[in-house]
Write a protein that holds these residues in place. Structure first.
Motif, PDB file in Angstrom:
ATOM      1  N   ALA A   1      -5.691  11.967   8.308  1.00 17.50           N
ATOM      2  CA  ALA A   1      -7.069  11.469   8.335  1.00 17.50           C
ATOM      3  C   ALA A   1      -7.832  11.776   7.054  1.00 17.50           C
ATOM      4  O   ALA A   1      -8.711  11.004   6.650  1.00 17.50           O
ATOM      5  N   THR A   2      -7.501  12.867   6.409  1.00 20.16           N
ATOM      6  CA  THR A   2      -8.230  13.256   5.193  1.00 20.16           C
ATOM      7  C   THR A   2      -7.970  12.313   4.025  1.00 20.16           C
ATOM      8  O   THR A   2      -8.689  12.352   3.032  1.00 20.16           O
ATOM      9  N   ALA A   3      -6.974  11.444   4.134  1.00 23.04           N
ATOM     10  CA  ALA A   3      -6.707  10.475   3.067  1.00 23.04           C
ATOM     11  C   ALA A   3      -7.702   9.327   3.073  1.00 23.04           C
ATOM     12  O   ALA A   3      -7.761   8.550   2.123  1.00 23.04           O
ATOM     13  N   PHE A   4      -8.462   9.202   4.150  1.00 20.40           N
ATOM     14  CA  PHE A   4      -9.389   8.084   4.310  1.00 20.40           C
ATOM     15  C   PHE A   4     -10.832   8.579   4.170  1.00 20.40           C
ATOM     16  O   PHE A   4     -11.328   9.292   5.030  1.00 20.40           O
TER      17      PHE A   4
ATOM     18  N   ALA B   1      -9.912  -5.091  -1.064  1.00 18.24           N
ATOM     19  CA  ALA B   1      -9.282  -4.163  -1.997  1.00 18.24           C
ATOM     20  C   ALA B   1      -9.029  -2.805  -1.363  1.00 18.24           C
ATOM     21  O   ALA B   1      -8.609  -1.874  -2.043  1.00 18.24           O
ATOM     22  N   PHE B   2      -9.305  -2.683  -0.071  1.00 14.54           N
ATOM     23  CA  PHE B   2      -9.135  -1.407   0.610  1.00 14.54           C
ATOM     24  C   PHE B   2      -7.982  -1.455   1.608  1.00 14.54           C
ATOM     25  O   PHE B   2      -7.715  -2.492   2.222  1.00 14.54           O
ATOM     26  N   CYS B   3      -7.355  -0.322   1.762  1.00 11.65           N
ATOM     27  CA  CYS B   3      -6.439  -0.112   2.879  1.00 11.65           C
ATOM     28  C   CYS B   3      -7.303   0.178   4.107  1.00 11.65           C
ATOM     29  O   CYS B   3      -8.203   1.020   4.052  1.00 11.65           O
ATOM     30  N   MET B   4      -7.048  -0.528   5.200  1.00  8.32           N
ATOM     31  CA  MET B   4      -7.818  -0.352   6.423  1.00  8.32           C
ATOM     32  C   MET B   4      -6.913   0.211   7.516  1.00  8.32           C
ATOM     33  O   MET B   4      -5.708  -0.070   7.552  1.00  8.32           O
TER      34      MET B   4
ATOM     35  N   ALA C   1     -11.202   3.394   6.096  1.00  6.51           N
ATOM     36  CA  ALA C   1     -10.800   2.684   4.888  1.00  6.51           C
ATOM     37  C   ALA C   1     -10.539   3.672   3.757  1.00  6.51           C
ATOM     38  O   ALA C   1     -11.114   4.768   3.724  1.00  6.51           O
ATOM     39  N   LYS C   2      -9.678   3.257   2.827  1.00  8.41           N
ATOM     40  CA  LYS C   2      -9.381   4.066   1.639  1.00  8.41           C
ATOM     41  C   LYS C   2      -9.090   3.132   0.488  1.00  8.41           C
ATOM     42  O   LYS C   2      -8.705   1.980   0.686  1.00  8.41           O
ATOM     43  N   PRO C   3      -9.210   3.612  -0.728  1.00 10.80           N
ATOM     44  CA  PRO C   3      -8.867   2.810  -1.897  1.00 10.80           C
ATOM     45  C   PRO C   3      -7.395   2.439  -1.893  1.00 10.80           C
ATOM     46  O   PRO C   3      -6.611   3.008  -1.120  1.00 10.80           O
ATOM     47  N   PRO C   4      -6.975   1.505  -2.758  1.00  5.84           N
ATOM     48  CA  PRO C   4      -5.585   1.062  -2.790  1.00  5.84           C
ATOM     49  C   PRO C   4      -4.616   2.219  -2.983  1.00  5.84           C
ATOM     50  O   PRO C   4      -4.944   3.236  -3.588  1.00  5.84           O
TER      51      PRO C   4
ATOM     52  N   VAL D   1      -3.270   4.966  14.424  1.00  3.61           N
ATOM     53  CA  VAL D   1      -2.513   4.130  15.350  1.00  3.61           C
ATOM     54  C   VAL D   1      -2.077   2.810  14.716  1.00  3.61           C
ATOM     55  O   VAL D   1      -1.066   2.244  15.108  1.00  3.61           O
ATOM     56  N   ALA D   2      -2.834   2.319  13.741  1.00  7.34           N
ATOM     57  CA  ALA D   2      -2.476   1.052  13.091  1.00  7.34           C
ATOM     58  C   ALA D   2      -3.099   1.000  11.709  1.00  7.34           C
ATOM     59  O   ALA D   2      -4.200   1.508  11.510  1.00  7.34           O
ATOM     60  N   SER D   3      -2.386   0.388  10.767  1.00  7.92           N
ATOM     61  CA  SER D   3      -2.911   0.235   9.414  1.00  7.92           C
ATOM     62  C   SER D   3      -2.669  -1.190   8.927  1.00  7.92           C
ATOM     63  O   SER D   3      -1.752  -1.876   9.386  1.00  7.92           O
ATOM     64  N   PHE D   4      -3.529  -1.592   7.974  1.00  8.42           N
ATOM     65  CA  PHE D   4      -3.448  -2.944   7.397  1.00  8.42           C
ATOM     66  C   PHE D   4      -3.599  -2.803   5.892  1.00  8.42           C
ATOM     67  O   PHE D   4      -4.686  -2.526   5.395  1.00  8.42           O
ATOM     68  N   ALA D   5      -2.493  -2.991   5.182  1.00  7.87           N
ATOM     69  CA  ALA D   5      -2.503  -2.815   3.728  1.00  7.87           C
ATOM     70  C   ALA D   5      -3.078  -4.035   3.026  1.00  7.87           C
ATOM     71  O   ALA D   5      -3.238  -5.109   3.610  1.00  7.87           O
TER      72      ALA D   5
END
Length: 125
Positions: A109-112, A31-34, A97-100, A48-52
């Motif tokens: 970076a502060t969004a995570f 359930a997290f954005c990584m 990681a961050k919430p959906p 550098v990379a994200s996984f929704a």
């Protein structure tokens, strides 16, 4: 609370490959954005990379075609395969990681809110 533990860093020669792993403690991590961030010497942290959540991936221009992010949902592990490494890839790499919500490498970076301790990658001849 989400705990993230990175591993797989080390030293490599230019043109070589490394694979970073990030073990997540929370069973609901799907359930997290990584994402993977890095901090190069005297530079700000950069994604550098994200996984929704829906499986969409995004990459920074500097690593496109060389880095690949993937997940193993059975093992709760996020990976970053890094190929054709260059000296400018030398950095501390962080799993985050961050919430959906919005999940791209354009985010600051502060969004995570959740960060691992980091793993060092050094590329030199």
């Amino acid at each position: 609370q989400v705990e993230l533990v990175e591993s797989g860093g080390g030293s490599e020669q230019p043109g070589g490959s490394l694979r970073l792993s990030c073990a997540a403690s929370v069973s609901t991590w799907n359930a997290f954005c990584m994402a993977w961030f890095r901090q190069r010497p005297e530079k700000e942290r950069e994604a550098v990379a994200s996984f929704a959540i829906n499986g969409t991936t995004d990459y920074a221009d500097s690593v496109k075609g060389r880095f690949t992010v993937s997940k193993d949902n059975v093992e709760n592990t996020l990976f970053l395969q890094m190929n054709n490494l260059a000296p400018e890839d030398t950095a501390m790499y962080y799993c985050v990681a961050k919430p959906p919500g919005l999940c791209t490498t354009k985010q600051h970076a502060t969004a995570f809110p959740y960060w691992g301790q980091g793993t060092q990658v050094t590329v030199s001849s």
